[in-house]
Design a protein around this motif. Sequence first.
Motif, PDB file in Angstrom:
ATOM      1  N   ILE A 161      14.073  44.661  54.073  1.00  0.00           N
ATOM      2  CA  ILE A 161      15.304  45.294  54.548  1.00  0.00           C
ATOM      3  C   ILE A 161      16.517  44.661  53.868  1.00  0.00           C
ATOM      4  O   ILE A 161      16.457  43.520  53.404  1.00  0.00           O
ATOM      5  N   PRO A 162      17.643  45.364  53.831  1.00  0.00           N
ATOM      6  CA  PRO A 162      18.869  44.786  53.264  1.00  0.00           C
ATOM      7  C   PRO A 162      19.377  43.637  54.140  1.00  0.00           C
ATOM      8  O   PRO A 162      19.163  43.615  55.352  1.00  0.00           O
ATOM      9  N   ASP A 163      20.065  42.708  53.536  1.00  0.00           N
ATOM     10  CA  ASP A 163      20.674  41.605  54.276  1.00  0.00           C
ATOM     11  C   ASP A 163      21.905  42.091  55.049  1.00  0.00           C
ATOM     12  O   ASP A 163      22.535  43.090  54.689  1.00  0.00           O
ATOM     13  N   GLY A 164      22.238  41.342  56.112  1.00  0.00           N
ATOM     14  CA  GLY A 164      23.489  41.592  56.826  1.00  0.00           C
ATOM     15  C   GLY A 164      23.428  42.624  57.929  1.00  0.00           C
ATOM     16  O   GLY A 164      24.429  42.875  58.610  1.00  0.00           O
ATOM     17  N   LEU A 165      22.267  43.236  58.148  1.00  0.00           N
ATOM     18  CA  LEU A 165      22.134  44.247  59.188  1.00  0.00           C
ATOM     19  C   LEU A 165      21.741  43.609  60.527  1.00  0.00           C
ATOM     20  O   LEU A 165      21.125  42.553  60.563  1.00  0.00           O
ATOM     21  N   THR A 166      22.119  44.257  61.623  1.00  0.00           N
ATOM     22  CA  THR A 166      21.521  43.889  62.901  1.00  0.00           C
ATOM     23  C   THR A 166      20.093  44.421  62.911  1.00  0.00           C
ATOM     24  O   THR A 166      19.727  45.266  62.076  1.00  0.00           O
ATOM     25  N   LEU A 167      19.298  43.962  63.857  1.00  0.00           N
ATOM     26  CA  LEU A 167      17.915  44.446  63.925  1.00  0.00           C
ATOM     27  C   LEU A 167      17.887  45.946  64.185  1.00  0.00           C
ATOM     28  O   LEU A 167      17.076  46.668  63.591  1.00  0.00           O
ATOM     29  N   LEU A 168      18.764  46.439  65.039  1.00  0.00           N
ATOM     30  CA  LEU A 168      18.790  47.869  65.310  1.00  0.00           C
ATOM     31  C   LEU A 168      19.173  48.654  64.061  1.00  0.00           C
ATOM     32  O   LEU A 168      18.573  49.701  63.766  1.00  0.00           O
ATOM     33  N   GLU A 169      20.138  48.144  63.299  1.00  0.00           N
ATOM     34  CA  GLU A 169      20.507  48.802  62.044  1.00  0.00           C
ATOM     35  C   GLU A 169      19.348  48.770  61.055  1.00  0.00           C
ATOM     36  O   GLU A 169      19.129  49.739  60.313  1.00  0.00           O
ATOM     37  N   ALA A 170      18.598  47.675  61.068  1.00  0.00           N
ATOM     38  CA  ALA A 170      17.437  47.573  60.178  1.00  0.00           C
ATOM     39  C   ALA A 170      16.362  48.583  60.565  1.00  0.00           C
ATOM     40  O   ALA A 170      15.761  49.228  59.693  1.00  0.00           O
ATOM     41  N   LEU A 171      16.120  48.734  61.860  1.00  0.00           N
ATOM     42  CA  LEU A 171      15.139  49.715  62.323  1.00  0.00           C
ATOM     43  C   LEU A 171      15.570  51.128  61.928  1.00  0.00           C
ATOM     44  O   LEU A 171      14.745  51.944  61.485  1.00  0.00           O
ATOM     45  N   ALA A 172      16.857  51.411  62.094  1.00  0.00           N
ATOM     46  CA  ALA A 172      17.372  52.733  61.717  1.00  0.00           C
ATOM     47  C   ALA A 172      17.274  52.943  60.208  1.00  0.00           C
ATOM     48  O   ALA A 172      16.975  54.054  59.742  1.00  0.00           O
ATOM     49  N   TRP A 173      17.508  51.874  59.436  1.00  0.00           N
ATOM     50  CA  TRP A 173      17.406  51.969  57.975  1.00  0.00           C
ATOM     51  C   TRP A 173      15.971  52.267  57.556  1.00  0.00           C
ATOM     52  O   TRP A 173      15.734  53.113  56.686  1.00  0.00           O
ATOM     53  N   ILE A 174      14.999  51.584  58.186  1.00  0.00           N
ATOM     54  CA  ILE A 174      13.585  51.835  57.875  1.00  0.00           C
ATOM     55  C   ILE A 174      13.215  53.278  58.216  1.00  0.00           C
ATOM     56  O   ILE A 174      12.536  53.963  57.449  1.00  0.00           O
ATOM     57  N   LYS A 175      13.686  53.744  59.362  1.00  0.00           N
ATOM     58  CA  LYS A 175      13.359  55.102  59.802  1.00  0.00           C
ATOM     59  C   LYS A 175      13.958  56.145  58.854  1.00  0.00           C
ATOM     60  O   LYS A 175      13.331  57.156  58.531  1.00  0.00           O
ATOM     61  N   GLU A 176      15.177  55.877  58.388  1.00  0.00           N
ATOM     62  CA  GLU A 176      15.852  56.839  57.507  1.00  0.00           C
ATOM     63  C   GLU A 176      15.351  56.776  56.070  1.00  0.00           C
ATOM     64  O   GLU A 176      15.134  57.813  55.422  1.00  0.00           O
ATOM     65  N   LYS A 177      15.092  55.566  55.573  1.00  0.00           N
ATOM     66  CA  LYS A 177      14.792  55.402  54.153  1.00  0.00           C
ATOM     67  C   LYS A 177      13.300  55.287  53.830  1.00  0.00           C
ATOM     68  O   LYS A 177      12.880  55.659  52.730  1.00  0.00           O
ATOM     69  N   LYS A 178      12.512  54.766  54.774  1.00  0.00           N
ATOM     70  CA  LYS A 178      11.127  54.434  54.456  1.00  0.00           C
ATOM     71  C   LYS A 178      10.088  55.206  55.264  1.00  0.00           C
ATOM     72  O   LYS A 178       9.104  55.688  54.717  1.00  0.00           O
ATOM     73  N   PRO A 185      10.009  57.868  58.578  1.00  0.00           N
ATOM     74  CA  PRO A 185      10.650  58.595  59.683  1.00  0.00           C
ATOM     75  C   PRO A 185       9.838  58.595  60.974  1.00  0.00           C
ATOM     76  O   PRO A 185      10.348  59.019  62.025  1.00  0.00           O
ATOM     77  N   THR A 186       8.595  58.114  60.941  1.00  0.00           N
ATOM     78  CA  THR A 186       7.783  58.099  62.161  1.00  0.00           C
ATOM     79  C   THR A 186       8.013  56.843  63.002  1.00  0.00           C
ATOM     80  O   THR A 186       7.516  56.759  64.129  1.00  0.00           O
ATOM     81  N   LEU A 187       8.729  55.852  62.483  1.00  0.00           N
ATOM     82  CA  LEU A 187       9.004  54.638  63.254  1.00  0.00           C
ATOM     83  C   LEU A 187       9.781  55.020  64.513  1.00  0.00           C
ATOM     84  O   LEU A 187      10.812  55.696  64.447  1.00  0.00           O
ATOM     85  N   THR A 188       9.285  54.565  65.657  1.00  0.00           N
ATOM     86  CA  THR A 188       9.864  54.978  66.935  1.00  0.00           C
ATOM     87  C   THR A 188      10.392  53.774  67.707  1.00  0.00           C
ATOM     88  O   THR A 188       9.692  52.776  67.878  1.00  0.00           O
ATOM     89  N   PHE A 189      11.617  53.906  68.168  1.00  0.00           N
ATOM     90  CA  PHE A 189      12.252  52.866  68.979  1.00  0.00           C
ATOM     91  C   PHE A 189      13.326  53.547  69.829  1.00  0.00           C
ATOM     92  O   PHE A 189      13.645  54.717  69.633  1.00  0.00           O
ATOM     93  N   ARG A 190      13.884  52.802  70.765  1.00  0.00           N
ATOM     94  CA  ARG A 190      14.899  53.371  71.645  1.00  0.00           C
ATOM     95  C   ARG A 190      16.227  52.645  71.426  1.00  0.00           C
ATOM     96  O   ARG A 190      16.269  51.428  71.254  1.00  0.00           O
ATOM     97  N   SER A 191      17.319  53.405  71.456  1.00  0.00           N
ATOM     98  CA  SER A 191      18.651  52.803  71.359  1.00  0.00           C
ATOM     99  C   SER A 191      19.645  53.698  72.072  1.00  0.00           C
ATOM    100  O   SER A 191      19.352  54.861  72.376  1.00  0.00           O
ATOM    101  N   GLY A 192      20.819  53.138  72.322  1.00  0.00           N
ATOM    102  CA  GLY A 192      21.835  53.905  73.020  1.00  0.00           C
ATOM    103  C   GLY A 192      23.222  53.573  72.520  1.00  0.00           C
ATOM    104  O   GLY A 192      23.687  54.086  71.514  1.00  0.00           O
ATOM    105  N   CYS A 193      23.869  52.632  73.215  1.00  0.00           N
ATOM    106  CA  CYS A 193      25.284  52.354  72.951  1.00  0.00           C
ATOM    107  C   CYS A 193      25.548  51.605  71.655  1.00  0.00           C
ATOM    108  O   CYS A 193      26.641  51.651  71.112  1.00  0.00           O
ATOM    109  N   ARG A 194      24.568  50.857  71.172  1.00  0.00           N
ATOM    110  CA  ARG A 194      24.690  50.030  69.968  1.00  0.00           C
ATOM    111  C   ARG A 194      25.710  48.901  70.116  1.00  0.00           C
ATOM    112  O   ARG A 194      26.183  48.346  69.125  1.00  0.00           O
ATOM    113  N   SER A 195      26.051  48.540  71.344  1.00  0.00           N
ATOM    114  CA  SER A 195      27.029  47.471  71.549  1.00  0.00           C
ATOM    115  C   SER A 195      26.657  46.546  72.706  1.00  0.00           C
ATOM    116  O   SER A 195      27.526  46.004  73.379  1.00  0.00           O
TER     117      SER A 195
END
Length: 235
Positions: free
Chosen positions: A23-40, A42-52
């Motif tokens: 994964i790229p450096d400097g991301l939060t874990l949630l951003e990293a999970l979203a990056w994997i889902k978008e770039k690598k 799309p079947t990776l499944t996790f839950r998120s909401g407010c992001r804060s």
Amino acid sequence: MKIRIRRYHAMRKPSTVVQEWEIPDGLTLLEALAWIKEKKDPTLTFRSGCRSSVCGSCSVRVNGKERLACGYKPKEGDLVEPIRFAPILKDLMVDQKAAFDTLKRAKTWLESFRSDAVVTPKEEKRTELQSDCILCHSCYSACPVYESDAQFLGPFALTRDWRYIADPREGEPMGKIEAIQAKGVWDCTLCGECTAVCPQGIDPKSDILMLRTKSVQSGYNDPNMEQFGSFGLDF
């Protein structure tokens, strides 16, 4: 940077597998999970909401400790897993219904509202922190009691129960005190694991101790101590 993710799918053989991702450096874990889902994948499944760090939806375990994915910065080699003691739906997403049901069993609401009650700033301050619970499930996942008893009421139900028992607007607190005697306030081992992982800084262990004091004042006793007492007399 590389992190590992434990994935689960009921229809896959084997159903559990650990995958490694760069994964790229400097991301939060949630951003990293979203990056994997978008770039690598799309079947990776996790839950998120407010992001804060407010909703608690993105709670996971990292290297065996409960974290909010939106507030955690990954480190090289991290192992990300779903939280414990909840049925895994897919990958990092779990079914939290059983934990939420404990709130009903513990009666964590104002049952009998006293319209004449006056809440002073001091009384409001006493339960201000408990009111900040975001129901992220971290304390349940960290609780060792669940390994042996899935019916245990658990930390966030008990800390919320204390929040309403201590509320001067509650006209009949005895119903709540009675509700936590079985599979509740006396079953906690006071290990403090729930306190250690709470992202809000809440101390369920302290709340449970206060609930025990309130229980004794209301005529209840630790059933475990009663057994020891009977054993001593018989001996």
